[in-house]
Design a protein around this motif. Structure first.
Motif, PDB file in Angstrom:
ATOM      1  N   ALA A 176       0.825  -1.209   0.000  1.00  7.87           N
ATOM      2  CA  ALA A 176       0.000   0.000   0.000  1.00  7.87           C
ATOM      3  C   ALA A 176       0.861   1.261   0.000  1.00  7.87           C
ATOM      4  O   ALA A 176       0.562   2.239  -0.702  1.00  7.87           O
ATOM      5  N   ILE A 177       1.934   1.241   0.774  1.00 10.87           N
ATOM      6  CA  ILE A 177       2.820   2.410   0.842  1.00 10.87           C
ATOM      7  C   ILE A 177       3.423   2.695  -0.531  1.00 10.87           C
ATOM      8  O   ILE A 177       3.426   3.839  -1.003  1.00 10.87           O
ATOM      9  N   GLY A 178       3.940   1.666  -1.192  1.00  8.41           N
ATOM     10  CA  GLY A 178       4.535   1.863  -2.511  1.00  8.41           C
ATOM     11  C   GLY A 178       3.529   2.361  -3.528  1.00  8.41           C
ATOM     12  O   GLY A 178       3.817   3.273  -4.317  1.00  8.41           O
ATOM     13  N   GLN A 179       2.330   1.775  -3.535  1.00  5.64           N
ATOM     14  CA  GLN A 179       1.308   2.192  -4.497  1.00  5.64           C
ATOM     15  C   GLN A 179       0.852   3.626  -4.236  1.00  5.64           C
ATOM     16  O   GLN A 179       0.664   4.406  -5.174  1.00  5.64           O
ATOM     17  N   PHE A 180       0.677   3.967  -2.968  1.00  2.77           N
ATOM     18  CA  PHE A 180       0.271   5.326  -2.627  1.00  2.77           C
ATOM     19  C   PHE A 180       1.310   6.338  -3.111  1.00  2.77           C
ATOM     20  O   PHE A 180       0.970   7.361  -3.732  1.00  2.77           O
ATOM     21  N   MET A 181       2.575   6.066  -2.849  1.00  2.00           N
ATOM     22  CA  MET A 181       3.620   7.012  -3.230  1.00  2.00           C
ATOM     23  C   MET A 181       3.710   7.150  -4.747  1.00  2.00           C
ATOM     24  O   MET A 181       3.853   8.265  -5.270  1.00  2.00           O
ATOM     25  N   LEU A 182       3.616   6.043  -5.454  1.00  2.00           N
ATOM     26  CA  LEU A 182       3.691   6.094  -6.918  1.00  2.00           C
ATOM     27  C   LEU A 182       2.500   6.865  -7.488  1.00  2.00           C
ATOM     28  O   LEU A 182       2.658   7.693  -8.398  1.00  2.00           O
ATOM     29  N   ASP A 183       1.312   6.622  -6.955  1.00  6.34           N
ATOM     30  CA  ASP A 183       0.125   7.352  -7.416  1.00  6.34           C
ATOM     31  C   ASP A 183       0.260   8.847  -7.155  1.00  6.34           C
ATOM     32  O   ASP A 183      -0.129   9.681  -7.983  1.00  6.34           O
ATOM     33  N   ARG A 184       0.820   9.191  -6.003  1.00  6.99           N
ATOM     34  CA  ARG A 184       0.982  10.604  -5.647  1.00  6.99           C
ATOM     35  C   ARG A 184       1.978  11.296  -6.582  1.00  6.99           C
ATOM     36  O   ARG A 184       1.730  12.415  -7.055  1.00  6.99           O
ATOM     37  N   GLN A 185       3.084  10.629  -6.862  1.00  2.00           N
ATOM     38  CA  GLN A 185       4.108  11.248  -7.701  1.00  2.00           C
ATOM     39  C   GLN A 185       3.637  11.410  -9.149  1.00  2.00           C
ATOM     40  O   GLN A 185       3.973  12.393  -9.811  1.00  2.00           O
ATOM     41  N   THR A 186       2.855  10.456  -9.631  1.00  2.00           N
ATOM     42  CA  THR A 186       2.375  10.543 -11.007  1.00  2.00           C
ATOM     43  C   THR A 186       1.123  11.409 -11.122  1.00  2.00           C
ATOM     44  O   THR A 186       0.961  12.159 -12.093  1.00  2.00           O
ATOM     45  N   GLY A 187       0.237  11.319 -10.145  1.00  2.00           N
ATOM     46  CA  GLY A 187      -1.038  12.026 -10.227  1.00  2.00           C
ATOM     47  C   GLY A 187      -0.977  13.482  -9.845  1.00  2.00           C
ATOM     48  O   GLY A 187      -1.740  14.300 -10.366  1.00  2.00           O
ATOM     49  N   GLU A 188      -0.061  13.842  -8.937  1.00  2.00           N
ATOM     50  CA  GLU A 188      -0.038  15.210  -8.428  1.00  2.00           C
ATOM     51  C   GLU A 188       1.275  15.949  -8.667  1.00  2.00           C
ATOM     52  O   GLU A 188       1.286  17.175  -8.732  1.00  2.00           O
ATOM     53  N   ASN A 189       2.368  15.224  -8.793  1.00  2.00           N
ATOM     54  CA  ASN A 189       3.674  15.886  -8.845  1.00  2.00           C
ATOM     55  C   ASN A 189       4.322  15.877 -10.232  1.00  2.00           C
ATOM     56  O   ASN A 189       5.452  16.341 -10.383  1.00  2.00           O
ATOM     57  N   GLY A 190       3.630  15.327 -11.219  1.00  2.00           N
ATOM     58  CA  GLY A 190       4.073  15.498 -12.593  1.00  2.00           C
ATOM     59  C   GLY A 190       5.095  14.521 -13.119  1.00  2.00           C
ATOM     60  O   GLY A 190       5.731  14.772 -14.151  1.00  2.00           O
ATOM     61  N   TYR A 191       5.260  13.387 -12.450  1.00  2.00           N
ATOM     62  CA  TYR A 191       6.240  12.398 -12.910  1.00  2.00           C
ATOM     63  C   TYR A 191       5.558  11.330 -13.767  1.00  2.00           C
ATOM     64  O   TYR A 191       4.416  10.952 -13.512  1.00  2.00           O
TER      65      TYR A 191
END
Length: 426
Positions: A176-191
């Motif tokens: 869950a931690i890995g998926q949350f971080m990946l979603d955050r970086q792609t969905g909100e931070n432009g990666y």
């Protein structure tokens, strides 16, 4: 890699910058090798010119019926041809020696980086939130985890030390931690999400600076490939040997991958728990940009990593690393250190570095400053953790632990936990 022209023009400044990192002067050695190689290059060019000139003169002499002169010229050409291979090899050997010296020199620190010997000389820049006061004695994750599905003994039995076997709710929380971080970086931070290779060749790890100096920190397969110590290697090398026509906007890449490190230099350090493992998951952030965009991009990457910690409500501090604690390829580095109540201290959870054109030169990765321009510049690269999954798991376990040994799932992770809101002993 360093710009040889800059070293020729400013050798004293080069040595002075290296001295801030505790590196002995090396400009004189570089310039000596460079001069010897250039002399051989000039000599070869002169020999090639004379060979071509004499070869043409042979035909002219033959046409004029001057056989004696033609034979003399033929002898001269033969002598030049016989001598050239040895000089060419000497030139190549000097070139290799020069490249080896340059490849072993760390990057130069940027202006404003504090001088210092080690982590004790790092400078605290800021803190976010105050650690919660617990009304019970906090446990370290290595003591708290086994009852919740973190199995060190099974992992050690099959793989040795510095490995972990996770089961059930613990494995789910880790995922869950890995998926949350990946979603955050792609969905909100432009990666842009990537799924890169985990095995790479010599030139890839050379490009990001792990080779040749840090080979002992890596794992190598029987066919000569290297297991990546971080997805930085794969993501950054995605532009290797390329000329990017349009870099008006930074290229931002991210990946959630396993990482593999021998921890050769960490004997006796963090032998308990998840802090320092041979295999671990990490969300890596990489940016490839123009020189003029690098400062803003560094700030963006730091903010991208900080946003994960704030979303998980984990107290942390931001540190500016001193010259003696920065990584080999970095010009400037910020570390984020998360609060661990079980250890009663802050521990590194992300390191975010601007490397200048150091990696760009090693990879021969360039861009055109203007559309259609023939002139190219080396790219600037940045990398950082967004974040290390295992260390984030440690922080969640220790900061969200309860007096009965259970661990509350942070609100940001609940959508990924399939209804599980608390880890309890089974």
């Amino acid at each position: 890699m360093h710009d040889l022209r800059q070293i020729r023009e400013y050798p004293e400044a080069f040595d002075a910058a290296l001295a801030k990192r505790g590196v002995e002067p090396v400009a004189a050695q570089i310039l000596k090798l460079d001069e010897e190689r250039r002399q051989l290059t000039t000599r070869l060019q002169e020999m090639q010119g004379r060979r071509n000139e004499a070869s043409k003169a042979i035909g002219q002499a033959m046409g004029q019926g001057d056989k004696e002169k033609a034979e003399s010229l033929k002898a001269e050409v033969a002598e030049i041809k016989q001598a050239m291979p040895q000089i060419e090899e000497e030139e190549r050997a000097l070139g290799r020696s020069l490249s080896d010296v340059l490849a072993a020199i760390p990057n130069l620190p940027a202006d404003g980086v504090p001088e210092g010997a080690d982590e004790d000389d790092n400078v605290e820049v800021s803190r976010w939130t105050t650690p919660k006061a617990l009304d019970f004695e906090a446990q370290e994750h290595a003591d708290l985890g086994p009852a919740l599905g973190m199995d060190f003994e099974t992992a050690t039995a099959m793989s040795g030390s510095r490995f972990t076997f996770m089961r059930g709710q613990m494995a789910k929380l880790n995922r869950a931690i890995g998926q949350f971080m990946l979603d955050r970086q792609t969905g909100e931070n432009g990666y842009t999400e990537c799924a890169p290779p985990l095995l790479v060749r010599d030139e890839a790890v050379f490009g990001t600076g792990q080779l040749p100096k840090f080979a002992e920190d890596l794992f190598q397969t029987t066919d000569g490939r290297w297991l990546i110590p971080t997805a930085e290697v794969s993501l950054t090398n995605s532009v290797r040997e390329q000329i990017i026509d349009d870099l008006s906007a930074p290229i931002r890449l991210t990946a959630l991958t396993p990482c593999f490190r021998s921890e050769a230099g960490a004997a006796g350090k963090d032998t308990r728990g998840l802090i320092r493992q041979h295999q671990f998951d990490k969300v890596e952030l990489v940016s490839i940009c123009r020189a003029e965009d690098a400062h803003a991009e560094h700030e963006h990457m730091v903010e991208s990593a900080e946003s994960i910690l704030r979303a998980l409500e984990l107290p942390f501090r931001k540190m500016l690393l001193c010259t003696g604690d920065m990584g080999f390829g970095a010009r400037k580095t910020f570390d984020l250190e998360v609060w661990l109540p079980g250890q009663n201290t802050y521990r590194e959870i992300s390191s975010i570095s601007w490397c200048g054109d150091f990696q760009g030169r090693r990879m021969n990765a360039r861009y055109r400053p203007e559309a259609g321009a023939k002139k190219t510049e080396f790219v600037h690269t940045l990398n950082g953790s967004g974040l290390a999954v295992g260390r984030t798991l440690v922080a969640v376990l220790e900061n969200y632990q309860q007096a009965d040994g259970s661990v509350v799932v942070p609100d940001a992770l609940k959508p990924y936990m399939g209804g599980v809101e608390k880890l309890v002993a089974s």
